[in-house]
Design a protein around this motif. Structure first.
Motif, PDB file in Angstrom:
ATOM      1  N   GLY A  61      23.394  13.079 -17.273  1.00 12.08           N
ATOM      2  CA  GLY A  61      23.082  14.160 -16.341  1.00 12.08           C
ATOM      3  C   GLY A  61      24.182  15.175 -16.103  1.00 12.08           C
ATOM      4  N   TRP A  62      25.348  14.983 -16.736  1.00  8.67           N
ATOM      5  CA  TRP A  62      26.456  15.895 -16.446  1.00  8.67           C
ATOM      6  C   TRP A  62      26.218  17.300 -16.999  1.00  8.67           C
ATOM      7  CZ3 TRP A  62      29.585  14.411 -12.832  1.00  8.67           C
ATOM      8  CH2 TRP A  62      29.751  13.047 -12.606  1.00  8.67           C
ATOM      9  N   LEU A  63      25.270  17.439 -17.903  1.00  9.40           N
ATOM     10  CA  LEU A  63      24.974  18.754 -18.473  1.00  9.40           C
ATOM     11  C   LEU A  63      24.449  19.728 -17.420  1.00  9.40           C
ATOM     12  CD1 LEU A  63      24.901  20.416 -21.087  1.00  9.40           C
ATOM     13  CD2 LEU A  63      22.583  19.552 -21.489  1.00  9.40           C
ATOM     14  N   VAL A  64      23.883  19.193 -16.318  1.00  9.75           N
ATOM     15  CA  VAL A  64      23.331  20.073 -15.281  1.00  9.75           C
ATOM     16  C   VAL A  64      24.421  20.897 -14.604  1.00  9.75           C
ATOM     17  CG1 VAL A  64      21.366  18.536 -14.859  1.00  9.75           C
ATOM     18  CG2 VAL A  64      23.439  18.306 -13.465  1.00  9.75           C
ATOM     19  N   LEU A  65      25.656  20.448 -14.666  1.00 10.20           N
ATOM     20  CA  LEU A  65      26.755  21.213 -14.073  1.00 10.20           C
ATOM     21  C   LEU A  65      26.950  22.554 -14.777  1.00 10.20           C
ATOM     22  CD1 LEU A  65      29.367  18.373 -13.496  1.00 10.20           C
ATOM     23  CD2 LEU A  65      27.940  19.503 -11.776  1.00 10.20           C
ATOM     24  N   LEU A  66      26.523  22.646 -16.017  1.00 14.52           N
ATOM     25  CA  LEU A  66      26.553  23.917 -16.742  1.00 14.52           C
ATOM     26  C   LEU A  66      25.196  24.595 -16.740  1.00 14.52           C
ATOM     27  CD1 LEU A  66      28.655  22.857 -19.885  1.00 14.52           C
ATOM     28  CD2 LEU A  66      29.451  24.112 -17.868  1.00 14.52           C
ATOM     29  N   TRP A  67      24.139  23.776 -16.885  1.00 15.29           N
ATOM     30  CA  TRP A  67      22.782  24.316 -17.002  1.00 15.29           C
ATOM     31  C   TRP A  67      22.337  25.031 -15.728  1.00 15.29           C
ATOM     32  CZ3 TRP A  67      18.994  25.350 -20.367  1.00 15.29           C
ATOM     33  CH2 TRP A  67      17.682  25.461 -19.897  1.00 15.29           C
ATOM     34  N   ILE A 289      24.731  22.782  -5.671  1.00 15.47           N
ATOM     35  CA  ILE A 289      23.453  22.055  -5.659  1.00 15.47           C
ATOM     36  C   ILE A 289      23.450  20.986  -6.743  1.00 15.47           C
ATOM     37  CG2 ILE A 289      20.954  22.304  -5.947  1.00 15.47           C
ATOM     38  CD1 ILE A 289      21.334  25.235  -4.939  1.00 15.47           C
ATOM     39  N   ALA A 290      24.034  21.313  -7.909  1.00 10.41           N
ATOM     40  CA  ALA A 290      24.112  20.334  -9.002  1.00 10.41           C
ATOM     41  C   ALA A 290      24.965  19.136  -8.598  1.00 10.41           C
ATOM     42  CB  ALA A 290      24.691  21.000 -10.249  1.00 10.41           C
ATOM     43  N   VAL A 291      26.076  19.393  -7.924  1.00  7.45           N
ATOM     44  CA  VAL A 291      26.948  18.301  -7.476  1.00  7.45           C
ATOM     45  C   VAL A 291      26.208  17.413  -6.470  1.00  7.45           C
ATOM     46  CG1 VAL A 291      29.059  17.753  -6.207  1.00  7.45           C
ATOM     47  CG2 VAL A 291      29.068  19.586  -7.913  1.00  7.45           C
ATOM     48  N   ILE A 292      25.498  18.046  -5.531  1.00  7.09           N
ATOM     49  CA  ILE A 292      24.721  17.270  -4.550  1.00  7.09           C
ATOM     50  C   ILE A 292      23.679  16.413  -5.260  1.00  7.09           C
ATOM     51  CG2 ILE A 292      23.055  17.468  -2.656  1.00  7.09           C
ATOM     52  CD1 ILE A 292      24.568  19.967  -1.747  1.00  7.09           C
ATOM     53  N   GLY A 293      23.015  17.009  -6.254  1.00  7.73           N
ATOM     54  CA  GLY A 293      22.007  16.257  -6.987  1.00  7.73           C
ATOM     55  C   GLY A 293      22.583  15.064  -7.728  1.00  7.73           C
ATOM     56  N   LEU A 294      23.747  15.229  -8.324  1.00  9.25           N
ATOM     57  CA  LEU A 294      24.384  14.122  -9.029  1.00  9.25           C
ATOM     58  C   LEU A 294      24.799  13.017  -8.062  1.00  9.25           C
ATOM     59  CD1 LEU A 294      26.626  16.035 -11.617  1.00  9.25           C
ATOM     60  CD2 LEU A 294      24.526  14.752 -12.072  1.00  9.25           C
ATOM     61  N   VAL A 295      25.293  13.421  -6.879  1.00 13.02           N
ATOM     62  CA  VAL A 295      25.714  12.439  -5.878  1.00 13.02           C
ATOM     63  C   VAL A 295      24.527  11.607  -5.392  1.00 13.02           C
ATOM     64  CG1 VAL A 295      26.605  12.195  -3.523  1.00 13.02           C
ATOM     65  CG2 VAL A 295      27.741  13.729  -5.133  1.00 13.02           C
ATOM     66  N   THR A 296      23.363  12.244  -5.286  1.00 13.24           N
ATOM     67  CA  THR A 296      22.171  11.549  -4.772  1.00 13.24           C
ATOM     68  C   THR A 296      21.337  10.912  -5.874  1.00 13.24           C
ATOM     69  OG1 THR A 296      20.900  13.621  -4.861  1.00 13.24           O
ATOM     70  CG2 THR A 296      22.014  13.086  -2.788  1.00 13.24           C
ATOM     71  N   GLY A 297      21.841  10.898  -7.095  1.00 13.37           N
ATOM     72  CA  GLY A 297      21.079  10.312  -8.182  1.00 13.37           C
ATOM     73  C   GLY A 297      19.859  11.119  -8.563  1.00 13.37           C
ATOM     74  N   GLY A 298      19.906  12.438  -8.323  1.00 18.43           N
ATOM     75  CA  GLY A 298      18.803  13.323  -8.678  1.00 18.43           C
ATOM     76  C   GLY A 298      17.735  13.466  -7.616  1.00 18.43           C
TER      77      GLY A 298
END
Length: 474
Positions: A61-67, A289-298
């Motif tokens: 899921g780390w690609l979302v930090l760029l996407w 928002i991407a960081v928040i999403g990663l912290v919450t497991g999406g």
């Protein structure tokens, strides 16, 4: 003494007026197209978010930090350049067009076929970016733009005016998006028109129901969240129910106040930064928002409908601070400027509040009822439209046994919210009208009068000319 109506005479008069029947046919045809447009938006948005979920689950899921920053920045750039009226929810735009002082030229800045198309495409891009947005508010603008275009086929003396078409279109968007025709009718009365003109009310309601039937014909006559089963609520459950309503009222009022300040204030330092660098600002918010999403497991990505379904089924697999983080993610998504609404995220936040209260109070047997009440209460607090909120939730969970509980929680939360914040959509609509009118070119005579007044004004004692500002006083 009042004369009894003559059935055959009235029937003959109705059948002889071919022009009226033609206009009714046109309006109903456009209502069907409006409903199908919302259905197409729903399918496209679901497909876009499905693509994002596959991307998120690929390689951790780390690609979302760029996407997410890249796609959000692109969506904001396209919106600002080619469809500025499509930004945000869509409900304030429709409310703005219903102002009596708005002329045809100004109305086209908020509703049109082009903006409806742009809203569908750019709103779907927002889902592909994984932002915490909903499609229900945008559906209001999409359907209103389609319905309003029916005016080209109606005569100048038609009883069906632009106001009626916009009300019918906006409500049709709610009916088709939530698969809830009754909610569309109430939304038309409570949030858009405040009243329905008697000469066209029957046709407006028919158009709303027909648009809702377009969604039913595609998705089936099913409740969005299924049918919840709860035990009978008693007086011993009063405290948890009251806690849900009051908590949602406070949180919803704060959310509405925060949204109003973020989207209308031009004096704050961050908003000045947004005005100067809108694309980079949107990309930065998307990164957060991407960081928040990663912290919450999406869990905070997207509208949040899956999280609500899990909570209603007793599968409380959402993070402990889901309500707070979803609250922040939804606010940042709206602030970024991408076309997207707040209805569905508000329902998920309210569901989280109800789920938290059920866990803290240890009343798992009535947890589904508290979750449904939280959904109705938070949505009512944000929109300050309690009737629409409780009917939407009632139809989404098939909760006819909870009618009084949903209505009471929505009313209490809306009352608390009104003590904290102004009506959100009305405030945003007035701000949009102010900005749109300020951007209109001034009349030459008026501009000359303003310049003459400035030239004749005496210079104040403390003012000095600034040679670097083209003669403007400091």
């Amino acid at each position: 003494m009042q004369q009894e109506p003559d059935f055959f005479h009235n029937l003959n008069q109705e059948m002889r007026d071919g022009r009226r029947w033609l206009e009714r046919t046109v309006v109903l045809a456009y209502a069907a197209v409006a409903g199908l447009s919302v259905v197409a938006f729903t399918l496209l948005a679901d497909a876009a978010f499905g693509f994002f979920e596959r991307l998120y689950h690929w390689h951790g899921g780390w690609l979302v930090l760029l996407w997410m920053p890249a796609l959000t920045a692109a969506a904001v750039w396209v919106t600002r350049r080619w469809a500025p009226g499509a930004g945000g929810s869509g409900i304030p735009q429709v409310i703005a067009t219903l102002e009596p002082s708005v002329d045809t030229g100004l109305r086209r800045r908020f509703v049109s076929l082009w903006l409806s198309f742009a809203k569908i495409v750019l709103g779907s891009v927002g889902f592909a970016a994984g932002l915490s947005i909903g499609r229900e508010g945008p559906s209001v603008q999409v359907a209103a733009g389609v319905m309003h275009s029916a005016r080209h086929w109606l005569g100048p003396k038609s009883a069906i005016n632009s106001h009626a078409l916009l009300v019918a279109g906006g409500a049709a968007g709610i009916a088709a998006a939530f698969n809830a025709p009754l909610a569309g009718v109430v939304f038309a009365i409570e949030e858009l028109s405040r009243k329905l003109e008697s000469r066209s009310s029957g046709l407006i309601i028919a158009a709303i129901v027909l648009a809702g039937l377009m969604g039913v014909s595609v998705f089936g006559n099913l409740s969005y969240f299924g049918r919840i089963r709860v035990s009978q609520l008693g007086w011993h459950d009063l405290l948890p129910c009251l806690a849900v309503a009051l908590s949602c009222g406070v949180l919803g009022g704060l959310f509405a106040k925060l949204m109003t300040l973020s989207l209308t204030s031009s004096t704050e330092r961050l908003n000045r930064l947004k005005s100067r660098f809108p694309i980079r600002f949107a990309a930065l918010l998307a990164l957060l928002i991407a960081v928040i999403g990663l912290v919450t497991g999406g869990a905070t990505f997207g509208a949040g409908s899956e999280a609500v379904k899990h909570m209603l089924q007793g599968e409380a697999d959402v993070p402990e601070f889901y309500v707070t983080l979803k609250f922040i993610a939804t606010w940042l998504s709206a602030w970024a400027g991408v076309p997207g609404g707040i209805f569905a995220p508000s329902l998920s936040i309210g569901a989280g509040v109800g789920n938290n209260v059920a866990q803290l109070a240890g009343v798992s047997d009535i947890a589904p009822a508290l979750i449904a009440m939280g959904m109705a209460a938070f949505l009512a607090a944000v929109t300050q439209a309690p009737l629409t909120a409780f009917i939407i939730v009632m139809e989404m969970v098939d909760g006819h046994s909870l009618v009084l509980s949903l209505m009471a929680s929505a009313m209490i939360a809306s009352m608390v919210s009104r003590m904290i914040a102004r009506p959100l959509y009305e405030s945003l609509a007035q701000h949009m009208l102010h900005v749109a009118r300020a951007s209109l070119p001034k009349e030459p005579e008026a501009e000359a009068a303003v310049l003459q007044t400035k030239a004749a004004a005496p210079e104040s004692p403390g003012e000095q000319a600034d040679p670097d500002s083209a003669g403007r006083p400091r």
